[in-house]
Design a protein around this motif. Structure first.
Motif, PDB file in Angstrom:
ATOM      1  N   PRO A 226       6.363 -19.482  19.101  1.00 41.57           N
ATOM      2  CA  PRO A 226       6.596 -18.046  19.316  1.00 41.57           C
ATOM      3  C   PRO A 226       5.918 -17.575  20.604  1.00 41.57           C
ATOM      4  CG  PRO A 226       5.568 -18.467  17.172  1.00 41.57           C
ATOM      5  CD  PRO A 226       5.590 -19.753  17.910  1.00 41.57           C
TER       6      PRO A 226
ATOM      7  N   ASP B 248       6.891 -12.091  23.712  1.00 43.26           N
ATOM      8  CA  ASP B 248       8.051 -11.201  23.702  1.00 43.26           C
ATOM      9  C   ASP B 248       8.916 -11.369  22.451  1.00 43.26           C
ATOM     10  OD1 ASP B 248       9.319 -13.616  24.139  1.00 43.26           O
ATOM     11  OD2 ASP B 248      10.205 -13.045  26.060  1.00 43.26           O
ATOM     12  N   GLY B 249       8.469 -12.205  21.512  1.00 47.67           N
ATOM     13  CA  GLY B 249       9.209 -12.414  20.276  1.00 47.67           C
ATOM     14  C   GLY B 249      10.173 -13.587  20.323  1.00 47.67           C
ATOM     15  N   SER B 250      10.392 -14.143  21.499  1.00 47.18           N
ATOM     16  CA  SER B 250      11.286 -15.298  21.615  1.00 47.18           C
ATOM     17  C   SER B 250      10.543 -16.558  21.173  1.00 47.18           C
ATOM     18  CB  SER B 250      11.773 -15.447  23.058  1.00 47.18           C
ATOM     19  OG  SER B 250      10.689 -15.768  23.903  1.00 47.18           O
TER      20      SER B 250
ATOM     21  N   ASP C 200      18.116 -12.835  12.553  1.00 40.12           N
ATOM     22  CA  ASP C 200      18.083 -13.671  13.748  1.00 40.12           C
ATOM     23  C   ASP C 200      19.299 -14.596  13.746  1.00 40.12           C
ATOM     24  OD1 ASP C 200      17.259 -15.015  16.016  1.00 40.12           O
ATOM     25  OD2 ASP C 200      15.853 -16.294  14.944  1.00 40.12           O
TER      26      ASP C 200
END
Length: 112
Positions: A57, A60-62, A3
């Protein structure tokens, strides 16, 4: 997959500068870990409508800033005690206060 994240100290510096450009005022209440610290934001407008924002969190993982606590202007002690507990629980966390009429819109900028 790694990331790619902006170092915490740069993100904080950017938020402070953007707050000033909006005519507001920002200050670091607690410095956290220089590069990888999490960031908690207190937004307020002339000491009213104070809110605590933390990255949460998403499906969508963002990770986007989400309001996790709002101050009751009639009883500020409970909110202040909560923030003090959070500060003591995570010494690596940055706590930043942004004061101005439009500062919450700065938190809508997506994290990369």
């Amino acid at each position: 997959m790694e990331d790619a994240r902006l170092p915490a100290h740069l993100e904080v510096a950017g938020l402070l500068r953007l707050t000033q450009q909006l005519g507001g005022f920002g200050m670091v209440l607690q410095k956290g870990e220089y590069d990888a610290g999490t960031i908690a934001i207190l937004t307020t407008h002339s000491g009213k409508n104070t809110r605590l924002w933390e990255r949460m969190p998403q499906m969508d993982g963002s990770r986007k800033f989400t309001c996790t606590r709002e101050q009751d202007d009639e009883n500020t002690r409970e909110f202040d005690e909560y923030v003090a507990r959070r500060k003591s629980q995570d010494p690596d966390c940055w706590f930043v206060e942004l004061d101005g009429p439009d500062v919450e819109r700065l938190l809508e900028i997506p994290a990369r």
